[in-house]
Scaffold this motif. Structure first.
Motif, PDB file in Angstrom:
ATOM      1  N   VAL A  32      -7.904 -28.369 -37.447  1.00  0.00           N
ATOM      2  CA  VAL A  32      -7.860 -29.159 -38.671  1.00  0.00           C
ATOM      3  C   VAL A  32      -8.607 -28.473 -39.803  1.00  0.00           C
ATOM      4  O   VAL A  32      -8.260 -28.630 -40.962  1.00  0.00           O
ATOM      5  CB  VAL A  32      -8.450 -30.565 -38.406  1.00  0.00           C
ATOM      6  CG1 VAL A  32      -8.546 -31.367 -39.668  1.00  0.00           C
ATOM      7  CG2 VAL A  32      -7.620 -31.284 -37.371  1.00  0.00           C
ATOM      8  N   GLU A  33      -9.613 -27.683 -39.489  1.00  0.00           N
ATOM      9  CA  GLU A  33     -10.419 -27.052 -40.524  1.00  0.00           C
ATOM     10  C   GLU A  33      -9.598 -26.067 -41.336  1.00  0.00           C
ATOM     11  O   GLU A  33      -8.677 -25.432 -40.833  1.00  0.00           O
ATOM     12  CB  GLU A  33     -11.600 -26.307 -39.892  1.00  0.00           C
ATOM     13  CG  GLU A  33     -12.634 -27.226 -39.315  1.00  0.00           C
ATOM     14  CD  GLU A  33     -13.770 -26.454 -38.668  1.00  0.00           C
ATOM     15  OE1 GLU A  33     -13.841 -25.237 -38.850  1.00  0.00           O
ATOM     16  OE2 GLU A  33     -14.564 -27.092 -37.976  1.00  0.00           O
ATOM     17  N   ILE A  34      -9.938 -25.952 -42.588  1.00  0.00           N
ATOM     18  CA  ILE A  34      -9.254 -25.028 -43.481  1.00  0.00           C
ATOM     19  C   ILE A  34      -9.969 -23.688 -43.427  1.00  0.00           C
ATOM     20  O   ILE A  34     -11.190 -23.634 -43.381  1.00  0.00           O
ATOM     21  CB  ILE A  34      -9.226 -25.597 -44.907  1.00  0.00           C
ATOM     22  CG1 ILE A  34      -8.433 -26.891 -44.897  1.00  0.00           C
ATOM     23  CG2 ILE A  34      -8.651 -24.606 -45.879  1.00  0.00           C
ATOM     24  CD1 ILE A  34      -8.411 -27.599 -46.201  1.00  0.00           C
ATOM     25  N   ARG A  35      -9.197 -22.633 -43.455  1.00  0.00           N
ATOM     26  CA  ARG A  35      -9.791 -21.298 -43.411  1.00  0.00           C
ATOM     27  C   ARG A  35     -10.671 -21.085 -44.626  1.00  0.00           C
ATOM     28  O   ARG A  35     -10.361 -21.522 -45.730  1.00  0.00           O
ATOM     29  CB  ARG A  35      -8.674 -20.265 -43.372  1.00  0.00           C
ATOM     30  CG  ARG A  35      -7.843 -20.356 -42.116  1.00  0.00           C
ATOM     31  CD  ARG A  35      -6.742 -19.350 -42.194  1.00  0.00           C
ATOM     32  NE  ARG A  35      -5.926 -19.598 -43.363  1.00  0.00           N
ATOM     33  CZ  ARG A  35      -4.674 -20.017 -43.330  1.00  0.00           C
ATOM     34  NH1 ARG A  35      -4.106 -20.217 -42.183  1.00  0.00           N
ATOM     35  NH2 ARG A  35      -4.000 -20.224 -44.420  1.00  0.00           N
ATOM     36  N   PRO A  36     -11.766 -20.358 -44.484  1.00  0.00           N
ATOM     37  CA  PRO A  36     -12.705 -20.197 -45.587  1.00  0.00           C
ATOM     38  C   PRO A  36     -12.150 -19.391 -46.759  1.00  0.00           C
ATOM     39  O   PRO A  36     -12.599 -19.547 -47.875  1.00  0.00           O
ATOM     40  CB  PRO A  36     -13.904 -19.493 -44.965  1.00  0.00           C
ATOM     41  CG  PRO A  36     -13.504 -19.093 -43.604  1.00  0.00           C
ATOM     42  CD  PRO A  36     -12.263 -19.809 -43.241  1.00  0.00           C
ATOM     43  N   ASN A  37     -11.173 -18.550 -46.554  1.00  0.00           N
ATOM     44  CA  ASN A  37     -10.655 -17.719 -47.637  1.00  0.00           C
ATOM     45  C   ASN A  37      -9.425 -18.312 -48.309  1.00  0.00           C
ATOM     46  O   ASN A  37      -8.806 -17.651 -49.125  1.00  0.00           O
ATOM     47  CB  ASN A  37     -10.314 -16.328 -47.102  1.00  0.00           C
ATOM     48  CG  ASN A  37     -11.553 -15.574 -46.690  1.00  0.00           C
ATOM     49  OD1 ASN A  37     -12.613 -15.768 -47.265  1.00  0.00           O
ATOM     50  ND2 ASN A  37     -11.419 -14.735 -45.695  1.00  0.00           N
ATOM     51  N   GLU A  38      -9.055 -19.536 -47.963  1.00  0.00           N
ATOM     52  CA  GLU A  38      -7.840 -20.117 -48.531  1.00  0.00           C
ATOM     53  C   GLU A  38      -7.957 -20.299 -50.041  1.00  0.00           C
ATOM     54  O   GLU A  38      -6.992 -20.065 -50.772  1.00  0.00           O
ATOM     55  CB  GLU A  38      -7.523 -21.451 -47.872  1.00  0.00           C
ATOM     56  CG  GLU A  38      -6.197 -22.013 -48.338  1.00  0.00           C
ATOM     57  CD  GLU A  38      -5.837 -23.315 -47.655  1.00  0.00           C
ATOM     58  OE1 GLU A  38      -4.756 -23.805 -47.938  1.00  0.00           O
ATOM     59  OE2 GLU A  38      -6.654 -23.828 -46.871  1.00  0.00           O
ATOM     60  N   ALA A  39      -9.116 -20.675 -50.527  1.00  0.00           N
ATOM     61  CA  ALA A  39      -9.300 -20.863 -51.966  1.00  0.00           C
ATOM     62  C   ALA A  39      -9.112 -19.538 -52.711  1.00  0.00           C
ATOM     63  O   ALA A  39      -8.462 -19.490 -53.758  1.00  0.00           O
ATOM     64  CB  ALA A  39     -10.688 -21.439 -52.253  1.00  0.00           C
ATOM     65  N   ARG A  40      -9.657 -18.472 -52.174  1.00  0.00           N
ATOM     66  CA  ARG A  40      -9.511 -17.163 -52.807  1.00  0.00           C
ATOM     67  C   ARG A  40      -8.058 -16.698 -52.787  1.00  0.00           C
ATOM     68  O   ARG A  40      -7.548 -16.151 -53.759  1.00  0.00           O
ATOM     69  CB  ARG A  40     -10.393 -16.147 -52.099  1.00  0.00           C
ATOM     70  CG  ARG A  40     -10.425 -14.827 -52.835  1.00  0.00           C
ATOM     71  CD  ARG A  40     -11.373 -13.817 -52.226  1.00  0.00           C
ATOM     72  NE  ARG A  40     -12.401 -14.415 -51.404  1.00  0.00           N
ATOM     73  CZ  ARG A  40     -12.858 -13.866 -50.294  1.00  0.00           C
ATOM     74  NH1 ARG A  40     -12.407 -12.711 -49.891  1.00  0.00           N
ATOM     75  NH2 ARG A  40     -13.804 -14.456 -49.584  1.00  0.00           N
ATOM     76  N   ARG A  41      -7.377 -16.925 -51.666  1.00  0.00           N
ATOM     77  CA  ARG A  41      -5.969 -16.535 -51.571  1.00  0.00           C
ATOM     78  C   ARG A  41      -5.114 -17.328 -52.545  1.00  0.00           C
ATOM     79  O   ARG A  41      -4.186 -16.795 -53.141  1.00  0.00           O
ATOM     80  CB  ARG A  41      -5.464 -16.732 -50.148  1.00  0.00           C
ATOM     81  CG  ARG A  41      -5.764 -15.541 -49.273  1.00  0.00           C
ATOM     82  CD  ARG A  41      -5.183 -15.757 -47.941  1.00  0.00           C
ATOM     83  NE  ARG A  41      -6.090 -16.703 -47.292  1.00  0.00           N
ATOM     84  CZ  ARG A  41      -6.220 -16.864 -46.004  1.00  0.00           C
ATOM     85  NH1 ARG A  41      -5.458 -16.180 -45.204  1.00  0.00           N
ATOM     86  NH2 ARG A  41      -7.082 -17.692 -45.503  1.00  0.00           N
ATOM     87  N   PHE A  42      -5.427 -18.605 -52.707  1.00  0.00           N
ATOM     88  CA  PHE A  42      -4.668 -19.445 -53.633  1.00  0.00           C
ATOM     89  C   PHE A  42      -4.852 -18.954 -55.062  1.00  0.00           C
ATOM     90  O   PHE A  42      -3.903 -18.908 -55.841  1.00  0.00           O
ATOM     91  CB  PHE A  42      -5.136 -20.898 -53.490  1.00  0.00           C
ATOM     92  CG  PHE A  42      -4.035 -21.887 -53.644  1.00  0.00           C
ATOM     93  CD1 PHE A  42      -3.187 -22.143 -52.599  1.00  0.00           C
ATOM     94  CD2 PHE A  42      -3.848 -22.551 -54.836  1.00  0.00           C
ATOM     95  CE1 PHE A  42      -2.167 -23.054 -52.735  1.00  0.00           C
ATOM     96  CE2 PHE A  42      -2.835 -23.461 -54.977  1.00  0.00           C
ATOM     97  CZ  PHE A  42      -1.989 -23.716 -53.921  1.00  0.00           C
TER      98      PHE A  42
END
Length: 139
Positions: A32-42
């Protein structure tokens, strides 16, 4: 059972599912946790989507010039699209504002803000609308 005999690692009154429960819970929460780098990738995807609008517009313009009515539209002004210019500018303005919003919205530690996701998809929609207008202008 005595300590001399081999036996299960858990006490006899505990069920085998109790021994696995912490591992199963850890895997369930990890899914369920979101990957830590998802914000940077977005943010990176939003940057590239905005930067690639100019080359995509050039390609769409060249494809539009290859249409059957493009020569008549350019030469005589007949057969061009009746879409007013402000529609093109509005699509560009919405895409530009959404692009800036998608790049400048602060994030949490591990996930992109919902406003950034909305701005990103708004930008993609506005860019697609603008490119469709460019494609259909000469035909």
């Amino acid at each position: 059972m005595s300590n001399d005999q081999p036996g299960p690692a858990h006490p006899p009154d505990a069920s085998p599912s109790d021994a696995l429960a912490p591992d199963v819970r850890a895997r369930a929460t990890a899914a369920v946790e979101i990957r830590p780098n998802e914000a940077r990738r977005f943010r990176t995807r939003a940057l590239w989507a905005g930067l690639l609008l100019m080359p995509a517009t050039i390609v769409a313009g060249v494809l539009g010039l290859m249409s059957e009515n493009a020569g008549r539209c350019l030469g005589y002004g007949e057969g061009c699209s009746d879409t007013p210019g402000w529609v093109h500018l509005t699509a560009l303005a919405v895409a530009g504002a959404a692009w800036i919003h998608a790049l400048c919205t602060p994030d949490g530690e591990s996930q992109p803000a919902p406003a950034r996701k909305a701005a990103f998809w708004t930008m993609i929609g506005a860019e697609c609308a603008f490119l469709l207008l460019v494609l259909t202008y000469f035909g």
